[in-house]
Design an enzyme around this catalytic site. Sequence first.
Site, PDB file in Angstrom:
ATOM      1  N   ASP A  18      47.479  29.605  73.610  1.00  0.00           N
ATOM      2  CA  ASP A  18      48.717  28.845  73.706  1.00  0.00           C
ATOM      3  C   ASP A  18      48.487  27.366  73.402  1.00  0.00           C
ATOM      4  O   ASP A  18      47.414  26.826  73.669  1.00  0.00           O
ATOM      5  CB  ASP A  18      49.293  29.002  75.115  1.00  0.00           C
ATOM      6  CG  ASP A  18      50.745  28.577  75.207  1.00  0.00           C
ATOM      7  OD1 ASP A  18      51.409  28.514  74.151  1.00  0.00           O
ATOM      8  OD2 ASP A  18      51.212  28.309  76.323  1.00  0.00           O
ATOM      9  N   ASN A  66      57.979  36.940  69.952  1.00  0.00           N
ATOM     10  CA  ASN A  66      57.828  35.922  68.912  1.00  0.00           C
ATOM     11  C   ASN A  66      58.657  36.221  67.665  1.00  0.00           C
ATOM     12  O   ASN A  66      58.877  35.323  66.831  1.00  0.00           O
ATOM     13  CB  ASN A  66      56.357  35.780  68.503  1.00  0.00           C
ATOM     14  CG  ASN A  66      55.512  35.089  69.547  1.00  0.00           C
ATOM     15  OD1 ASN A  66      54.297  35.285  69.611  1.00  0.00           O
ATOM     16  ND2 ASN A  66      56.134  34.278  70.395  1.00  0.00           N
TER      17      ASN A  66
END
Length: 249
Positions: A18, A66
């Site tokens: 991340d 996503n």
Amino acid sequence: MEQLDMNRIPQHIAMIMDGNGRWAKKHGYERTFGHQAGVETVRRITSECVRLGVKYLTLYTFSTENWSRPTSEVAALMGLVLTSLEDEIFMKNNVRLRVIGDIERLPKDVAEKLLSTMKRTAGNDSMTLVVALSYSARWEITQAVRNIVREMTSGNPQPDAISPEEITEETVAKHLETSFMPDPELLIRTGGELRVSNYMLWQIAYSELYFTETYWPDFDERGLHEAILDYQGRQRRFGKTGEQVEEEK
């Protein structure tokens, strides 16, 4: 820095990579530049895990959630997947590639490249690099349940078909995407967020969790060592008392 205990290196490390977008914004770049920088980190961390003797490294590359990102960013990410699969890091480090996730949702050229790379690296045995692509844990568990039910109710049941009462944790685990490898001992998340984001929910039931503020493009070998050192300083009890664990040593 304290030296790693090479006899207590986790055999399976899972990572949530991340912070690419925030790293790019911090440096005045477009989000896609952060993802490109993140690929370099994958190369460094993969090589270091091989050197340390890690046997499975699972990277949360692209979640099912996503797909809701801007089309341009999704396209750029898919392009990076293709580029990274050309990397000779697999052969140079004797690394095998495996993929978990809903591959049918991927663009055809990406899916074909993944399959060809898995075939090309199938004989490598230093480490298995597992890419979680178009993946989420809830999707995975749902698929496992569907497959178990399908086996139990099909017109031509399998010879080893079981009844509902015979379904065990092992039955479920056998139907998960990750059935070919052990559960991770250590989960590392970069970028400062303190959540697991629908990642390997079944498998990390007893994993040690490590969170760092470092954005993924800045995560390096030292950061990896710090995470493993933190892991080595913990006592893994699996529901037992500390005294019981010490007695079993």
